[in-house]
Design an enzyme around this catalytic site. Structure first.
Site, PDB file in Angstrom:
ATOM      1  N   HIS A   1      13.297   4.938   6.702  1.00  0.00           N
ATOM      2  CA  HIS A   1      13.765   3.947   7.671  1.00  0.00           C
ATOM      3  C   HIS A   1      15.253   4.249   7.835  1.00  0.00           C
ATOM      4  O   HIS A   1      16.073   3.829   7.010  1.00  0.00           O
ATOM      5  CB  HIS A   1      13.587   2.520   7.157  1.00  0.00           C
ATOM      6  CG  HIS A   1      12.172   2.141   6.847  1.00  0.00           C
ATOM      7  ND1 HIS A   1      11.234   1.903   7.822  1.00  0.00           N
ATOM      8  CD2 HIS A   1      11.538   1.937   5.666  1.00  0.00           C
ATOM      9  CE1 HIS A   1      10.084   1.571   7.256  1.00  0.00           C
ATOM     10  NE2 HIS A   1      10.244   1.587   5.949  1.00  0.00           N
TER      11      HIS A   1
ATOM     12  N   HIS B   1       3.930   3.629  -0.853  1.00  0.00           N
ATOM     13  CA  HIS B   1       4.192   2.811  -2.045  1.00  0.00           C
ATOM     14  C   HIS B   1       2.929   2.681  -2.891  1.00  0.00           C
ATOM     15  O   HIS B   1       2.873   3.208  -3.992  1.00  0.00           O
ATOM     16  CB  HIS B   1       4.757   1.433  -1.700  1.00  0.00           C
ATOM     17  CG  HIS B   1       6.038   1.484  -0.943  1.00  0.00           C
ATOM     18  ND1 HIS B   1       7.168   2.110  -1.432  1.00  0.00           N
ATOM     19  CD2 HIS B   1       6.390   0.983   0.273  1.00  0.00           C
ATOM     20  CE1 HIS B   1       8.142   2.004  -0.560  1.00  0.00           C
ATOM     21  NE2 HIS B   1       7.698   1.340   0.491  1.00  0.00           N
TER      22      HIS B   1
ATOM     23  N   ASP C   1      12.714   6.275   1.761  1.00  0.00           N
ATOM     24  CA  ASP C   1      12.527   4.896   2.196  1.00  0.00           C
ATOM     25  C   ASP C   1      13.834   4.183   2.515  1.00  0.00           C
ATOM     26  O   ASP C   1      14.382   4.310   3.603  1.00  0.00           O
ATOM     27  CB  ASP C   1      11.723   4.151   1.140  1.00  0.00           C
ATOM     28  CG  ASP C   1      11.270   2.764   1.609  1.00  0.00           C
ATOM     29  OD1 ASP C   1      11.506   2.430   2.780  1.00  0.00           O
ATOM     30  OD2 ASP C   1      10.693   2.021   0.817  1.00  0.00           O
TER      31      ASP C   1
ATOM     32  N   HIS D   1       2.426  -1.394  10.141  1.00  0.00           N
ATOM     33  CA  HIS D   1       3.461  -1.755   9.185  1.00  0.00           C
ATOM     34  C   HIS D   1       2.850  -2.130   7.839  1.00  0.00           C
ATOM     35  O   HIS D   1       3.265  -1.620   6.791  1.00  0.00           O
ATOM     36  CB  HIS D   1       4.336  -2.900   9.702  1.00  0.00           C
ATOM     37  CG  HIS D   1       5.378  -3.298   8.705  1.00  0.00           C
ATOM     38  ND1 HIS D   1       5.150  -4.245   7.720  1.00  0.00           N
ATOM     39  CD2 HIS D   1       6.643  -2.858   8.513  1.00  0.00           C
ATOM     40  CE1 HIS D   1       6.219  -4.361   6.961  1.00  0.00           C
ATOM     41  NE2 HIS D   1       7.149  -3.530   7.426  1.00  0.00           N
TER      42      HIS D   1
END
Length: 458
Positions: free
Chosen positions: A67, A280, A331, A217
């Protein structure tokens, strides 16, 4: 691939990682199209005109989960205590202030930092789609296109994982609406997202290093009534990613509403495939692990973020044994260092099990390279052999961190002691992006980061 630097016809690696060992003296021929044409071993000195790569040359590193705007949080979110959920509120503040112009400037600097860290391809998990009030820009994909342009100008390949984000959260009472900064994430419906994504896919240009993937998401932001099965059908063939079981609260809410875990909920709708990557996957049951492994779905571990946010330690070794290819991401960009992520996966597992040696250096390099590129829709990338893209990263073997071990242990030295600061040269598609630790087309990445972050923090 558009990047600064001249085409190279021959590269000479002092040592090259050829899949299972470090080979001394390797000459790599590069085609005009940026692919490896030949790999010659037993070449003790550089051929005339060859570009010298001193150190250990490995396939270019892949950052499977990014991100870019989170980079602005570095330092700021290290003050005090809190949880993932309190960290998220600070993150939303940054998300609310970005425009296509400021996002381009920030992302270019972030991707330049990635290049300096040896990363040649990034998976950008992108959900900042619209203006802060939720209205589309004149080009509804303006924010995504800013990221594509930023990656191109920084010399790294990008897989833009355009993300559907329709709900603000999942509680035991069901899904909640988008509110506040989340408003800009949503397209209103799955159909509206798909229409915008379809137009974005027209901008895919693999020759320029641009691939378009898709993402959900999380089960917090996409409901069963939004139709997981339709999403899976519509995006078939593209790399698809999803945040999965990052927090126990997500699992608890899913169990309350659906009577099952997020993994099994998605499995009911045919979501898991070899082209799907769970990000994750920190809090999984044995059955969840079996489902993911049986489907051949990949799992992207982000150990630095997971420990920075106190999320927990995922069961990476169990996932790998079950059949899930493991890749790595940075991340939140608490640090940008894929070598650190690789060794953290092993060291976290040592802490969890109190035993050593879950992965070899070769296996960790595979997670950092080939598995990551495959998760980003580039299964032909991540190896040094004829036909593969000439994406290469060279790590110095003479720094205070890496010096000492004999050459045959170069991979162990790099994986278990090297850092992004030891990266010396980066080649993407046969073009030099980083030479002797200097980025060719972004002359002052640190200064650009300072200016870009100041612009979105004020």
């Amino acid at each position: 691939m558009t990047a600064a630097g001249a085409d190279e016809s021959v590269l000479w690696a002092e040592h090259a990682w050829l899949g299972d060992h470090a080979e001394p003296g390797v000459a790599v021929g590069i085609t005009a199209g940026g692919r490896i044409s030949t790999v010659r071993t037993g070449v003790p000195t550089p051929p005339p005109g060859a570009r010298e790569l001193r150190g250990l040359t490995v396939p270019g590193l892949a950052d499977t989960h990014s991100h870019a705007f989170h980079r602005a949080l570095r330092g700021t979110v290290q003050v005090g205590s809190g949880t993932f959920w309190t960290w998220r509120e600070v993150m939303y503040g940054i998300a609310a202030r970005l425009t296509p112009e400021t996002y381009y400037t920030l992302a270019r600097a972030v991707y330049a930092e990635m290049a300096l860290a040896g990363i040649t391809a990034v998976g950008e998990f992108h959900y900042l789609h619209h203006a802060p009030d939720g209205r589309p820009y004149a080009d509804p994909n303006a924010m995504g296109l800013a990221l594509i342009e930023a990656a191109r100008d920084a010399g790294v390949r990008i897989t833009l994982l355009d993300t559907v984000y329709l709900h603000g959260g999942l509680t035991t009472g069901g899904h909640t609406p988008l509110t506040g900064p989340q408003i800009r994430f949503g397209d209103g419906s799955a159909d509206a997202w798909y229409d915008r994504w379809t137009r974005l896919r027209e901008r895919e240009d693999d020759r320029a290093g641009v691939r378009i993937g898709a993402a959900v998401h999380s089960v917090r932001a996409f409901a069963e009534t939004d139709d997981y099965a339709a999403f899976a059908r519509r995006t078939d063939g593209a790399p698809v990613h999803i945040h999965l079981s990052e927090q126990p609260a997500e699992n608890e809410a899913c169990l309350a509403v659906h009577g099952t875990t997020p993994t099994r909920l998605l499995d009911r709708h045919g979501f898991w495939k070899p082209t799907t990557t769970a990000v994750h996957a920190t809090h999984l049951t044995d059955d969840d692990i079996r489902i993911l492994g049986s489907a051949g779905a990949g799992v992207c571990m982000c150990p630095t973020t997971e420990r920075d946010l106190a999320d927990g330690i995922g069961r990476a070794a169990d996932l790998g044994r079950a059949g899930s290819p493991l890749s790595l991401g940075t991340d939140s960009h608490a640090v940008i260092d894929i070598l650190e992520e690789a060794r953290a996966m092993e060291l976290n597992e040592r802490l969890r099990t109190r035993t050593r040696g879950h992965w070899t250096a070769a296996a960790l390099l595979r997670a950092a390279t080939g598995n990551g590129h495959a998760a980003l829709g580039r299964p032909d990338t991540g190896r040094i052999e004829p036909g593969a893209p000439a994406d290469l990263t060279t790590i110095a073997l003479d720094t205070v961190r890496t010096a000492g071990p004999v050459p045959r242990l170069a991979a162990e030295a790099v994986v278990f002691a090297g850092t992004a600061a030891d990266v010396r040269n980066v080649v993407v598609g046969g073009r030099t992006v980083v030479a002797d630790g200097i980025h060719r087309s972004v002359p002052d990445p640190a200064g650009e980061l300072v200016r870009a972050i100041a612009a979105v923090m004020s």
